[in-house]
Design an enzyme around this catalytic site. Sequence first.
Site, PDB file in Angstrom:
ATOM      1  CB  SER A   1      32.345  46.869  45.647  1.00  0.00           C
ATOM      2  OG  SER A   1      32.892  46.556  46.901  1.00  0.00           O
TER       3      SER A   1
ATOM      4  CG  ASP B   1      40.378  48.544  45.927  1.00  0.00           C
ATOM      5  OD1 ASP B   1      40.064  48.784  47.110  1.00  0.00           O
ATOM      6  OD2 ASP B   1      39.568  48.113  45.082  1.00  0.00           O
TER       7      ASP B   1
ATOM      8  CG  HIS C   1      36.796  49.947  46.349  1.00  0.00           C
ATOM      9  ND1 HIS C   1      37.108  48.629  46.114  1.00  0.00           N
ATOM     10  CD2 HIS C   1      35.464  49.987  46.657  1.00  0.00           C
ATOM     11  CE1 HIS C   1      36.010  47.888  46.277  1.00  0.00           C
ATOM     12  NE2 HIS C   1      35.000  48.685  46.607  1.00  0.00           N
TER      13      HIS C   1
END
Length: 437
Positions: free
Chosen positions: A244, A336, A371
């Site tokens: 991330s 995601d 994600h």
Amino acid sequence: MEPMSSSSVARTLSPVLSVLPTRALVDERFRVVVANLPPWFPVTLHSLHQSEDKDYWEAYAHYVSNDRGAVTVSDDASVGGTYTGKEAMGLLWSMRPVPGSRKDQRLRKVDVCTPIVVTISVYRGHVAEGFQEQTPMASVVTERWYMAPGVQRIDIRERGVKGTLFLPPGLGPFPGMLDLWGGGGGLAEYRSSLLASHGFVSMALEYLSTEQQEVDFNYFEKAFSIVQEHPQVMKDRVGMFGLSFGTSVSLTIAASSKLVSPRCCVCISGTHVYPLNKPLLEIYANMNKEADKKRLDDQNCIIWRDTILPIPSDPEEKIDVRRLKCPLLLVNGDDDQNLATVESAEDIAKMMREAGNEHLLTTLTYPNAGHLIEPPYTPHFRASNFIVHGTREKVVMLWGGQTKPHADAQEDSWGKILAFLRQHLYPSPVTVLKAKM
């Protein structure tokens, strides 16, 4: 004399449950077998774990024994439960909070010096609820470890940098890794300890924590140097691993730093749209200005992916990946809902192609994965509680993904990540011996 019914036979037998190995690393498969059952007998296999927050997590699956009175989880298909089909590790990756638990939790290991303890049990018949009110026919306690025997854990408080360094067993020298998590902030050690268990010196870096008022580009350069300068590290073979927002940090360092040069980068579920050209708090303040692009799903979970769309066309608004000189592995899920990672990866490939360095790029995109692509067999979380850094707003973040495809993505990507790291961080082809538990 009348023949005994299958239920009567079951009461006269003692089913034998085996889980091997009972002590293993979290990314190792185990083999679950139930023997000494009547033929064609219905049973439920159940897994139970109490988290460090004292919450209970469970998974279960329905099986029917074969003509020899046995069930082998890796070979036999579950016909119902939290997963179906032939799934050797379904009792782990399909875990979820038991009914009545707190909502929107996420299962993460904090103390890596202790194992994840999971009790595997077998119950008579096809059971879907009330496991704690029933007595299993047999149970086995298993341990799942992030930290292999001999791995050393060292607190780092040096040059203003905070983190935890993990050293593999032996004298080394070893390749090194700087391990960066995302915008949730704080310190997460479990991936670094697992990397050390596979032969890499790895430092889990703390940043965006409540104790740190501010960090900037130089903070990450210093952290990289601390790993690089350790006497058990090969100084020219240190990589970066980001998830991330950790991806943005890794790409910025690799493309822009004049002080350190990562040998390779692994980036999961990230983007190049957030260059580290300002202090982090300022970057987050700018991110929060895009609040009008956030959406809510029908469960009031926040969908954040649109905040970086459309991907800017101006190179000045992105990390200049055209300047990358090291191999880069991008790992993304196409469901995601937190970041537009697939679109980012496509633009990264375009920029690198135009600069003539696309040969350095490897991209893995997994269908119906979300994600939070974690080490193998970590339970899937489509949404969970999240505190937005800067505003301290408590929300439920939608991460995306479907449980089975996401679990497959985690297992497949982890093997490819380790292979990528070995290829680019070890000086020659080498067999890395996994520490025995």
